[in-house]
Design an enzyme around this catalytic site. Structure first.
Site, PDB file in Angstrom:
ATOM      1  N   ALA A 112       1.053  -1.321  -0.098  1.00  0.00           N
ATOM      2  CA  ALA A 112       0.193   0.101   0.247  1.00  0.00           C
ATOM      3  C   ALA A 112       0.968   1.597  -0.045  1.00  0.00           C
ATOM      4  CB  ALA A 112      -1.022  -0.051   1.268  1.00  0.00           C
TER       5      ALA A 112
ATOM      6  N   PHE B  17      -2.866   1.285   5.164  1.00  0.00           N
ATOM      7  CA  PHE B  17      -3.639   0.597   6.511  1.00  0.00           C
ATOM      8  C   PHE B  17      -2.769   0.738   7.508  1.00  0.00           C
ATOM      9  CE2 PHE B  17      -5.900  -3.692   4.794  1.00  0.00           C
ATOM     10  CZ  PHE B  17      -6.664  -2.547   4.574  1.00  0.00           C
ATOM     11  N   ARG B  18      -1.762   0.126   7.678  1.00  0.00           N
ATOM     12  CA  ARG B  18      -0.413   0.888   8.981  1.00  0.00           C
ATOM     13  C   ARG B  18      -0.023   2.489   9.749  1.00  0.00           C
ATOM     14  NH1 ARG B  18      -0.855  -4.186   6.908  1.00  0.00           N
ATOM     15  NH2 ARG B  18      -2.402  -5.759   8.076  1.00  0.00           N
TER      16      ARG B  18
ATOM     17  N   ASP C 210      -5.637  -1.362  -6.067  1.00  0.00           N
ATOM     18  CA  ASP C 210      -6.399  -0.515  -6.654  1.00  0.00           C
ATOM     19  C   ASP C 210      -5.973   0.391  -8.121  1.00  0.00           C
ATOM     20  OD1 ASP C 210      -3.802   0.279  -6.654  1.00  0.00           O
ATOM     21  OD2 ASP C 210      -2.993   1.365  -4.955  1.00  0.00           O
TER      22      ASP C 210
ATOM     23  N   HIS D 152      -4.252 -10.086  -3.364  1.00  0.00           N
ATOM     24  CA  HIS D 152      -5.099  -9.542  -2.955  1.00  0.00           C
ATOM     25  C   HIS D 152      -5.932  -8.845  -4.038  1.00  0.00           C
ATOM     26  CE1 HIS D 152      -2.411  -8.818   0.794  1.00  0.00           C
ATOM     27  NE2 HIS D 152      -2.342  -9.541   0.617  1.00  0.00           N
TER      28      HIS D 152
ATOM     29  N   CYS E  91     -19.311 -11.240  -9.324  1.00  0.00           N
ATOM     30  CA  CYS E  91     -20.047 -12.522  -8.223  1.00  0.00           C
ATOM     31  C   CYS E  91     -19.279 -13.621  -7.354  1.00  0.00           C
ATOM     32  CB  CYS E  91     -21.143 -12.854  -9.243  1.00  0.00           C
ATOM     33  SG  CYS E  91     -21.630 -14.091  -8.161  1.00  0.00           S
TER      34      CYS E  91
ATOM     35  N   CYS F 163     -27.024 -15.076 -11.129  1.00  0.00           N
ATOM     36  CA  CYS F 163     -27.202 -16.181 -10.750  1.00  0.00           C
ATOM     37  C   CYS F 163     -28.424 -15.723  -9.356  1.00  0.00           C
ATOM     38  CB  CYS F 163     -26.343 -17.123 -11.014  1.00  0.00           C
ATOM     39  SG  CYS F 163     -24.788 -17.028  -9.666  1.00  0.00           S
TER      40      CYS F 163
ATOM     41  N   ILE G 296       8.916   6.591  -1.239  1.00  0.00           N
ATOM     42  CA  ILE G 296       9.484   5.810  -2.711  1.00  0.00           C
ATOM     43  C   ILE G 296       9.379   6.014  -3.710  1.00  0.00           C
ATOM     44  CG2 ILE G 296       7.730   4.056  -4.075  1.00  0.00           C
ATOM     45  CD1 ILE G 296       6.880   3.044  -1.879  1.00  0.00           C
TER      46      ILE G 296
END
Ligand code: NAD
Length: 251
Positions: A26, A37-38, A106, A123, A131, A159, A240
């Protein structure tokens, strides 16, 4: 001219390596405006994650998951690849790396110009939905319209199965083909570069260890320390975009 010694070592290692594995988290997308997240202020300092089991078992959990997805949609749509993504794309275009293995959902590596087959998503991807029964793809905007019209979590238009963003939630099985390719990348690498991952989410965080066990050098770029710094050959504690952009020579 690179003045930071760690960044200069990374540039040298990149120049000398014939096969590089690139692994992103991330942190590569925070400079595009998507929170991680962290980090302080990151998503987890504000909300707990919704487990896959809860999504399957509870309409309330599904509605909460969709509400969060729609809340984050403006930032996701506005996000553009940054210098870090461009440097990743450049190394792959030059043939130094075959693909990027990413924990990100993303789609920004694809937006930087990489073909989908060179982005190994561990992920999944939150820019569309699927679905859970028949795997039919659904667009987020369509799902938002259904959610707003019915006040219910959306069902598959084909479905009637449960529909979820095409991501891997905690407790959901990892995508086998992507994990296999990621392990192959790690095993083939002379140099394994981690860009913006806290390296605490397994099995993804096992990949740098696998690479080191197979003789690769390990480089970590992160503005904070990580638990794997001690097995790394090069640790660059800088943002980065500037560090990796400088090391690859991309603006
Ligand atoms: P994480 O949030 O656990 O860690 C991000 C790391 O990047 C931190 O160690 C932080 O210090 C570092 N970082 C943040 N911005 C940086 C910058 N500009 N320069 C250098 N370092 C920077 O992320 P993770 O390890 O990828 O694990 C989080 C999980 O959450 C992933 O599995 C992913 O699926 C999901 N996630 C994805 C996104 C996304 O797609 N952009 C965003 C949030 C969470």
């Amino acid at each position: 001219m690179i003045t930071d010694p760690a960044t200069a070592s990374l540039a040298e290692a990149i120049a000398g390596a014939r096969r590089i594995a690139l692994f992103t988290g991330a942190g590569i997308s925070t400079e595009s405006g998507i929170p991680d997240f962290r980090s302080p202020g990151g998503i987890w300092t504000r909300k707990t994650s919704i487990l896959f089991k809860d999504f399957m078992d509870s309409e309330d959990a599904r509605q909460e998951a969709w509400r969060r997805r729609f809340e984050g949609d403006a930032a996701m749509r506005a996000a553009r690849p940054n210098r870090g993504h461009r440097a990743v794309e450049a190394l792959i275009r030059q043939g130094k790396a075959q693909a990027v293995v990413t924990q990100n959902i993303d789609g920004l590596h694809q937006h930087s110009g990489l073909p989908p087959e060179q982005v190994i998503e561990l992920h999944g991807n939150t820019t569309y939905a699927a679905c859970l029964e028949c795997d039919t793809r659904h667009e987020i905007e369509e799902m938002r319209a259904v959610f707003e019209d019915t006040s219910r979590s959306p069902r598959c238009l084909r479905c009637l199965g449960l529909v979820k963003t095409a991501t891997i939630s905690f407790g959901q099985p990892m995508p086998e083909a992507a994990m296999r390719r990621a392990r192959e990348e790690a095993q083939a690498a002379e140099l394994f570069i981690v860009l913006g991952s806290s390296l605490v989410v397994y099995p993804a965080a096992g990949l740098p260890v696998l690479a080191v066990q197979n003789g690769a050098r390990l480089a970590i770029v992160n503005r904070e320390p990580t638990p794997m710094d001690e097995i790394a050959d090069i640790v660059v504690n800088r943002p980065i975009g500037e560090a990796f952009g400088d090391a690859v020579g991309v603006n």
